[in-house]
Design an enzyme around this catalytic site. Structure first.
Site, short mmCIF file in Angstrom:
data_model
loop_
_atom_site.label_atom_id
_atom_site.label_comp_id
_atom_site.label_asym_id
_atom_site.label_seq_id
_atom_site.Cartn_x
_atom_site.Cartn_y
_atom_site.Cartn_z
N LYS A 93 0.95 -1.40 0.15
CA LYS A 93 0.37 0.28 0.01
C LYS A 93 1.02 1.33 0.16
O LYS A 93 1.62 1.45 0.92
CB LYS A 93 -1.48 0.57 1.66
N GLN A 114 6.87 3.68 3.71
CA GLN A 114 5.74 3.30 3.99
C GLN A 114 5.86 2.10 4.55
O GLN A 114 4.76 2.23 5.46
CB GLN A 114 5.29 2.95 2.67
N LYS A 117 5.29 3.52 8.66
CA LYS A 117 4.19 4.25 8.27
C LYS A 117 2.87 3.65 8.92
O LYS A 117 2.46 3.54 9.71
CB LYS A 117 4.48 5.22 7.81
N LYS A 129 5.95 2.01 -3.35
CA LYS A 129 5.25 3.45 -3.92
C LYS A 129 5.46 2.90 -4.95
O LYS A 129 6.61 2.06 -5.69
CB LYS A 129 6.59 4.33 -2.91
N GLY A 168 -2.78 8.12 -3.97
CA GLY A 168 -1.78 9.46 -5.02
C GLY A 168 -0.66 9.71 -4.41
O GLY A 168 -0.67 9.24 -3.16
N ASP A 169 0.07 11.32 -4.74
CA ASP A 169 1.23 11.25 -4.41
C ASP A 169 1.33 12.97 -4.50
O ASP A 169 0.56 13.14 -5.24
CB ASP A 169 2.54 10.28 -3.58
N THR A 213 -4.45 13.58 5.00
CA THR A 213 -3.21 13.66 5.41
C THR A 213 -2.74 15.07 5.91
O THR A 213 -1.84 15.25 7.22
CB THR A 213 -2.06 13.43 4.11
N ASN A 244 -2.24 18.75 -2.22
CA ASN A 244 -3.06 17.84 -1.60
C ASN A 244 -2.77 18.88 0.37
O ASN A 244 -3.47 18.77 1.12
CB ASN A 244 -3.39 16.80 -2.38
N SER A 382 -6.73 5.86 3.44
CA SER A 382 -6.80 4.92 2.48
C SER A 382 -7.38 3.15 3.22
O SER A 382 -8.06 2.72 2.63
CB SER A 382 -5.25 5.03 1.68
#
Ligand code: NDP
Ligand code: 2IT
Length: 450
Positions: A93, A114, A117, A129, A168-169, A213, A244, A382
């Protein structure tokens, strides 16, 4: 410089040897290894099963060609990436980044972070990622759509709701997720809602994911303040970026009684001593995909200014929320923040503070909240989106926001308890790294040598 523990030093040397030139990846690994000395000393089973070495090697790294035709009829060639880093806790993820600076080392640093996290959220998600060196700036809607379709035409074979779930990123928001989802559905003939997160609300998206976020970052910072008997009320805040994460961080700071006095994009920063007009920023950045420099002319008055030179971190503030990109706050910036009385730095972006920046901040007693903890609200929401997709349900804004706030409180407390347990009270950095590590590492131990 060497990592404290000898075994960890060997692992780090091996990472350097196997991944030459991937400086951001080295930096991300180094930061985690630097936190794990006490853990390996206390738990020899991790070394016996080579858990840390295995965590540093992605399970799968996919690199592919993305060829597409631009509006002028010219063939464009980009490179696509998906690094499926670790699946001990759940499907891979993590987001997709579209930015000209994207390369394998950047995707690996992001995928590595990630893992920890996602683990820290307590939710069933592994780490991954992806992205591309495609630059969406200046591209038409039709070009962005064609690029996304070409990108998904290769990516689709590697992802799935039980395998790998992108989102997204930088450079990838609701618009891009829409085009990516449409192409996935067309190729597979499956309405597989749980294959991507960050979807639109009418087609499987979750309330609060767009805001998550930024809101989560501010909820986390609010917990930091609360732990010190303080609040956002009356605080001056600087938020870098105006994408964002930054936009919704500004929104929540204002809701909690603080004032955001500066934000930025890659060309410069704006200061508004009266507090930023968020509606105007949304019009410029979300409505027109414009530049932050437009703010000053549109707002008018004498309290605003735009700077192309210098650093946003020279703007005096109580709290700094770096929310643009990696390595955007260095030791010199930290010195400016300290001199101006800043007491908390919480990372909205991934790895925005350099190691020298972090060192200077922590030595000066500034509270430092690492991105792995402070920006985990996006991926956590998410995971809530995946949960709603799996049960074909959709929750209200209020319910979802409350879940997010509770998750951020949980992450905050887990960091603090872990820091206490390992004799580094108050260190969110070490607490986050150790707590994120142990959950993933224990799952790896249980699942054998794979
Ligand atoms: P966006 O694309 O929405 O916005 C990015 C912002 O950062 C823009 O203002 C952009 O300016 C600026 N920026 C990007 N690259 C650079 C650069 N090299 N130098 C200076 N400024 C730059 O991205 P997000 O807001 O989604 O992401 C921001 C950060 O937060 C990233 O580090 C991302 O990994 C992280 N993050 C994002 C999450 C999410 O859910 N979206 C979740 C957790 C972390 P310009 O427009 O000029 O390029
Ligand atoms: O860095 C991140 O945590 C994200 N870009 C969000 C990832 C996600 O899957 O929501």
């Amino acid at each position: 410089m060497s990592v404290v523990d000898e075994k960890l030093q060997d692992i780090y040397d091996e990472v350097l040897r196997r991944n030459p030139g991937e400086t951001e990846f080295h930096q991300a690994v180094r930061e985690v290894l630097d936190s794990l000395g006490a853990v390996v000393a206390k738990n020899p089973q991790y070394a016996e099963a080579a858990v840390i070495g295995r965590l540093c090697e992605p399970e799968r790294q996919i690199i592919f060609k993305v060829a597409w035709v631009d509006d002028s009829g010219t063939v464009q060639i980009n490179r696509g990436f998906r690094v499926e880093f670790n699946s001990a806790l759940g499907p891979y993820k993590g987001g997709l980044r579209f930015h000209p600076s994207v390369n394998l080392g950047i995707v690996k640093f992001l995928g590595f972070e990630q893992i920890f996290k996602n683990s820290l959220t307590g939710m069933p998600i592994g780490g991954g990622k992806g992205g591309s060196d495609f630059d969406p700036k200046g591209r038409s809607e039709a070009e962005v759509m064609r690029f996304c379709q070409a990108f998904m035409t290769e990516l689709y074979r590697h992802i799935g709701e039980y395998t790998d779930v992108p989102a997204g990123d930088i450079g990838v928001g609701g618009r891009e997720v829409g085009y990516l989802f449409g192409q996935y559905k067309r190729i597979t003939n499956r309405y597989e809602s749980g294959v991507l997160t960050g979807k639109g609300l009418s087609w499987g998206g979750s309330q609060v994911r767009t805001e998550a976020t930024g809101y989560g970052l501010v909820f986390f910072t609010d917990e930091v303040l609360r732990a010190r008997g303080d609040s956002f009320e009356g605080k001056q805040v600087v938020v870098s970026g105006s994408g964002n994460v930054a936009i919704y961080a500004i929104e929540k700071v204002h809701q909690l009684g603080g004032t955001v006095v500066a934000c930025s994009d890659s060309a410069g920063y704006v200061v508004d001593r009266d507090g930023l007009d968020l509606q105007l920023i949304k019009e410029i950045k979300l409505g027109r995909r414009g530049r932050i420099s437009e703010y000053v002319d549109l707002k008018g008055g004498t309290a605003t200014r735009y700077a192309k030179e210098g650093s946003i971190w020279e703007v005096p503030c109580d709290i700094a929320l770096p929310s643009a990109t990696q390595n955007e706050l260095n030791a010199a910036d930290a010195t400016s923040l300290i001199a101006n009385g800043c007491t908390i730095v919480a990372e909205g972006a991934n790895m925005p503070c350099t190691p020298g920046g972090i060192r200077r901040l922590t030595e000066a007693g500034v509270v430092f909240a690492p991105g792995k903890a402070a920006n985990a609200g996006g991926v956590a929401t998410s995971a809530l989106e995946m949960q709603q997709n799996a049960s074909r349900d959709s929750w209200t804004f209020e319910h979802t926001e409350e879940r997010l706030a509770n998750i951020m409180r949980g992450i905050h407390d887990r960091c603090m308890e872990t820091a206490d347990e390992y004799g580094v009270p108050g260190s969110y950095l070490i607490g986050a790294n150790i707590a994120g590590f142990t959950r993933a590492a224990d799952a790896m131990l249980a699942q054998g040598i794979i």
